[in-house]
Design an enzyme around this catalytic site. Sequence first.
Site, PDB file in Angstrom:
ATOM      1  N   CYS A 115      38.002  13.715  49.649  1.00 37.69           N
ATOM      2  CA  CYS A 115      37.731  13.256  48.287  1.00 37.69           C
ATOM      3  C   CYS A 115      36.960  11.961  48.465  1.00 37.69           C
ATOM      4  O   CYS A 115      37.537  10.943  48.846  1.00 37.69           O
ATOM      5  CB  CYS A 115      39.014  13.005  47.489  1.00 37.69           C
ATOM      6  SG  CYS A 115      38.632  12.279  45.874  1.00 37.69           S
ATOM      7  N   CYS A 130      38.185   9.156  45.749  1.00 38.92           N
ATOM      8  CA  CYS A 130      39.503   8.526  45.857  1.00 38.92           C
ATOM      9  C   CYS A 130      40.363   9.289  46.858  1.00 38.92           C
ATOM     10  O   CYS A 130      40.154   9.170  48.062  1.00 38.92           O
ATOM     11  CB  CYS A 130      40.160   8.395  44.494  1.00 38.92           C
ATOM     12  SG  CYS A 130      40.001   9.846  43.424  1.00 38.92           S
ATOM     13  N   SER A 131      41.318  10.088  46.390  1.00 36.35           N
ATOM     14  CA  SER A 131      42.217  10.748  47.341  1.00 36.35           C
ATOM     15  C   SER A 131      42.753  12.054  46.780  1.00 36.35           C
ATOM     16  O   SER A 131      43.879  12.433  47.080  1.00 36.35           O
ATOM     17  CB  SER A 131      43.378   9.813  47.673  1.00 36.35           C
ATOM     18  OG  SER A 131      44.058   9.468  46.475  1.00 36.35           O
ATOM     19  N   CYS A 132      41.968  12.747  45.947  1.00 36.42           N
ATOM     20  CA  CYS A 132      42.447  13.991  45.332  1.00 36.42           C
ATOM     21  C   CYS A 132      42.826  14.998  46.416  1.00 36.42           C
ATOM     22  O   CYS A 132      42.101  15.182  47.393  1.00 36.42           O
ATOM     23  CB  CYS A 132      41.378  14.562  44.404  1.00 36.42           C
ATOM     24  SG  CYS A 132      41.023  13.411  43.066  1.00 36.42           S
TER      25      CYS A 132
HETATM   26 FE    FE Z   1      40.106  11.776  44.318  1.00 36.41          FE
END
Ligand code: FE
Length: 187
Positions: free
Chosen positions: A92, A95-97
């Site tokens: 991602c 961000c950190s999906c």
């Molecule tokens: Fe994300």
Amino acid sequence: MAARTEALESILVEKGYVEPAALDAIVETYEHDVGPRNGAKVVARSWSDPAYRKRLLSDATSAIAELGFTGRAGEHMVALENTPRLHHLVVCTLCSCYPWTVLGLPPTWYKSPAYRSRAVIDPRGVLADFGVTLPDATRIAVQDSTSEVRYLVVPMRPEGTDGWTEDRLAALVTRDSMIGTGLAMSP
Ligand code: FE
């Protein structure tokens, strides 16, 4: 947001409202018990059952729900199958999906700026850092996850596993193999 969360956590710890060990235990639970084991069951089923594999690749959200895995960050799933010609690597960049319902909480490195940028710039170099070397003929497709769509990589089934039960197969499926930074283990 990360700084705010850290500030909040440190205050709560300082005042004795939460135990750092308890927070670690929650993360551990997601990383080792709840998360990747779910995904491993999905992968093992797709290796064993051609009809399920077809459903998984055409509508992953429903196919994953068949095994009882539903919930937040799993509403819109896409399953991507690795083959000798094509290797999927999930990141991602924003961000950190991450697909919580099948993989649990993301590992720290998945959230790091280094991984998020290098996965796109130099995917082969990133794979090498994880100890994975693919043949030059294998194309690497970097998949950018979003809050809308989350990916589950279906790694290649290891050789020498003909006739194995789903449980035995699932034990070979690592978390990283379902992100694309690893391969399924050999028996
Ligand atoms: Fe994300």
